[in-house]
Design a protein around this motif. Structure first.
Motif, short mmCIF file in Angstrom:
data_model
loop_
_atom_site.label_atom_id
_atom_site.label_comp_id
_atom_site.label_asym_id
_atom_site.label_seq_id
_atom_site.Cartn_x
_atom_site.Cartn_y
_atom_site.Cartn_z
N LEU A 12 38.29 39.69 28.95
CA LEU A 12 38.16 38.57 29.87
C LEU A 12 36.98 37.66 29.51
CD1 LEU A 12 38.83 40.28 33.33
CD2 LEU A 12 40.40 38.90 31.97
N GLY A 13 35.92 38.24 28.95
CA GLY A 13 34.74 37.44 28.62
C GLY A 13 34.80 36.78 27.25
N ASP A 14 35.83 37.07 26.48
CA ASP A 14 35.95 36.49 25.15
C ASP A 14 36.32 35.01 25.28
OD1 ASP A 14 36.48 35.76 22.56
OD2 ASP A 14 38.03 37.27 22.20
N PRO A 15 35.53 34.10 24.73
CA PRO A 15 35.87 32.68 24.79
C PRO A 15 37.23 32.37 24.15
CG PRO A 15 33.60 32.98 24.08
CD PRO A 15 34.23 34.33 24.06
N ASN A 16 37.72 33.27 23.28
CA ASN A 16 39.01 33.07 22.62
C ASN A 16 40.11 33.93 23.24
OD1 ASN A 16 37.91 31.26 20.62
ND2 ASN A 16 36.98 33.07 19.67
N HIS A 17 39.98 34.22 24.54
CA HIS A 17 40.94 35.09 25.22
C HIS A 17 42.34 34.48 25.32
CE1 HIS A 17 40.97 32.63 28.91
NE2 HIS A 17 39.69 32.44 28.65
N ARG A 18 42.45 33.17 25.17
CA ARG A 18 43.72 32.51 25.48
C ARG A 18 44.86 32.89 24.53
NH1 ARG A 18 43.08 29.08 29.54
NH2 ARG A 18 41.01 28.23 29.96
N TRP A 19 44.52 33.31 23.31
CA TRP A 19 45.60 33.67 22.40
C TRP A 19 46.34 34.91 22.90
CZ3 TRP A 19 46.41 38.09 19.50
CH2 TRP A 19 45.36 39.03 19.48
N LEU A 20 45.64 35.79 23.60
CA LEU A 20 46.30 36.93 24.22
C LEU A 20 46.98 36.52 25.53
CD1 LEU A 20 44.21 40.24 23.95
CD2 LEU A 20 46.46 39.74 23.02
N ARG A 70 28.92 37.29 29.39
CA ARG A 70 30.06 36.50 28.91
C ARG A 70 31.15 36.43 29.97
NH1 ARG A 70 31.27 38.09 22.65
NH2 ARG A 70 32.75 36.38 22.92
N LEU A 71 31.34 37.54 30.69
CA LEU A 71 32.32 37.55 31.78
C LEU A 71 31.89 36.59 32.89
CD1 LEU A 71 34.89 38.95 32.97
CD2 LEU A 71 33.32 40.48 34.16
N ILE A 129 43.46 46.82 23.95
CA ILE A 129 42.77 47.89 23.23
C ILE A 129 42.67 47.59 21.73
CG2 ILE A 129 42.96 50.31 22.51
CD1 ILE A 129 44.13 50.89 25.31
N ARG A 130 43.77 47.15 21.14
CA ARG A 130 43.76 46.85 19.70
C ARG A 130 42.73 45.79 19.35
NH1 ARG A 130 49.45 47.37 20.29
NH2 ARG A 130 49.62 45.10 20.59
N LYS A 131 42.57 44.83 20.21
CA LYS A 131 41.68 43.71 19.92
C LYS A 131 40.23 43.99 20.30
CE LYS A 131 40.34 39.40 19.17
NZ LYS A 131 40.15 38.89 17.81
N TYR A 132 39.99 44.72 21.39
CA TYR A 132 38.64 44.75 21.94
C TYR A 132 37.97 46.12 22.01
CZ TYR A 132 39.74 39.98 23.24
OH TYR A 132 40.08 38.66 23.19
N ARG A 133 38.67 47.21 21.68
CA ARG A 133 38.01 48.50 21.74
C ARG A 133 37.12 48.70 20.52
NH1 ARG A 133 40.96 53.62 24.07
NH2 ARG A 133 40.53 52.30 25.87
N LYS A 134 35.88 49.04 20.75
CA LYS A 134 34.92 49.22 19.65
C LYS A 134 35.16 50.53 18.92
CE LYS A 134 31.18 46.36 21.52
NZ LYS A 134 29.77 46.34 21.99
N ASN A 135 35.41 51.60 19.68
CA ASN A 135 35.62 52.92 19.09
C ASN A 135 37.11 53.12 18.80
OD1 ASN A 135 35.72 55.55 18.31
ND2 ASN A 135 34.70 56.38 20.12
N ARG A 136 37.50 52.91 17.57
CA ARG A 136 38.91 52.97 17.22
C ARG A 136 39.50 54.37 17.32
NH1 ARG A 136 40.78 47.89 17.58
NH2 ARG A 136 39.38 46.41 16.55
#
Length: 364
Positions: free
Chosen positions: A252-260, A342-343, A230-237
């Motif tokens: 899941l569709g973020d190409p940089n998902h691996r850091w999570l 992206r997913l 949620i902290r990283k990907y929710r648009k409506n804070r």
């Protein structure tokens, strides 16, 4: 009149020749698909990423004993159903081989046979079987089958539910617990299988199980993993609801998902790709079952492994394996095309390797 009669005979002879040639081609194709070595489909083996094992050797002979006489060219009559099932599974392996060879999809179809993969593979030495776990595809029941085969319990009904996933008590060793030489031997000689289902439906199942129903014995999904997404990907804070499917898809569709993923550890096994879990282009699997046809695939796998006289797959509730197109479309209906694409880009390898169609809502 004589000339007309001769022409008539020539045309009959020509038609007969064409018919013989056609029947020969059909018979040749049938024989090739039916009697080919079930383990001979794989793409060229990539080096195993182990400390001492450099590659899986091409050892075929001993594996043949796992295939009952009915599956081999012994001259016995084949039942129509057995032939049909065998052809279906050979076609699945043929498709897998072809996609593995596709250089354009290499980044989505190939992975190292690392400890992460070896941790997913459970071993039954007594009957020379390896089973790669793909969560959210009915794996609990296959674990029960292997637990009985390994002798920890005499029947599936006797296995307590809390024991199935307790790997210290269920008698199911992981392939990673063996030495490099032992791993190499088992990968070469054992009967190997895993189960797949429509990739998007599997993600919905993982989301519902871990973030909606959220079993009490797995609190980290709701209290640690969900807040991180949620902290990283929710648009409506300002939105205060728990994890939504839209947030999950965006992660899941973020190409940089691996850091999570690194922070979440092995808990990601419930939604990573089949490629990452089981390395199907590196390990030569004997059979790949489909959740959507499990009623037929489960008995076939037991027979192919030579254990159908020892154990049965638990009864499958009616309708549980049917692909629910309406449910999938409903879950994705409020998500942007950009996020869905992206997913799909991440899971395209799973769709292509195992013959699943790209969703209609992506084509419109």
């Amino acid at each position: 009149w004589l000339m007309s009669d001769n022409m008539h005979h020539q045309w009959l002879l020509l038609a007969a020749c064409f018919w013989v040639i056609f029947m020969f081609m059909v018979a040749s194709k049938f024989i090739t698909l039916t009697f080919k070595d079930p383990d001979g489909y794989g793409a060229k083996q990539e080096p195993l990423i182990l400390t001492a094992v450099t590659k899986v050797e091409e050892v075929r002979g001993p594996e043949e004993k796992h295939w009952p006489e009915d599956f081999q060219s012994t001259g016995k009559a084949f039942s129509g159903n057995l032939i049909r099932q065998h052809l279906v599974h050979m076609e699945r392996l043929e498709l897998l081989r072809n996609v593995c060879r596709d250089t354009a999809l290499r980044n989505l179809s190939h992975t190292a046979v690392s400890k992460f993969v070896l941790d997913r593979i459970f071993v039954c030495d007594k009957h020379k079987i390896l089973f790669c776990q793909t969560p959210k595809v009915g794996n609990t029941q296959w674990k029960k089958v292997l637990i009985v085969l390994n002798g920890a319990y005499s029947s599936i009904e006797e296995i307590p539910e809390h024991i199935v996933h307790d790997h210290e008590k269920n008698g199911l060793p992981r392939l990673s617990s063996f030495t490099d030489a032992e791993i190499k031997e088992r990968l070469n000689l054992y009967f190997k299988f895993f189960i797949v289902r429509d990739p998007f439906e599997r993600l919905i199942s993982a989301f519902k199980d871990k973030f909606v129903h959220n079993p009490r014995f797995e609190p980290w999904y709701r209290h640690e993993i969900a807040p991180g997404i949620i902290r990283k990907y929710r648009k409506n804070r300002t939105e205060t609801r728990g994890l939504q499917f839209e947030d999950f898809v965006r992660y899941l569709g973020d190409p940089n998902h691996r850091w999570l993923d690194v922070q979440f550890g092995d808990h990601i096994i419930h939604w990573v790709t089949y490629v990452e879990l089981c390395a199907p282009c590196e390990i030569t699997y004997s059979v790949i079952g489909h959740h959507e046809t499990l009623e037929e695939d489960a008995p076939y796998i037991l027979k192919a492994a030579g254990i159908d006289h020892l154990v049965s797959y638990p009864t499958i509730p009616p309708g549980i394996t049917v692909y629910n197109k309406t449910k999938v479309e409903r879950y994705f209906s409020g998500i942007s095309k950009r996020d869905i694409r992206r997913l799909y880009a991440r899971f395209e390898g799973d769709f292509k390797l195992f013959g699943y169609r790209e969703p209609d809502f992506l084509l419109n």
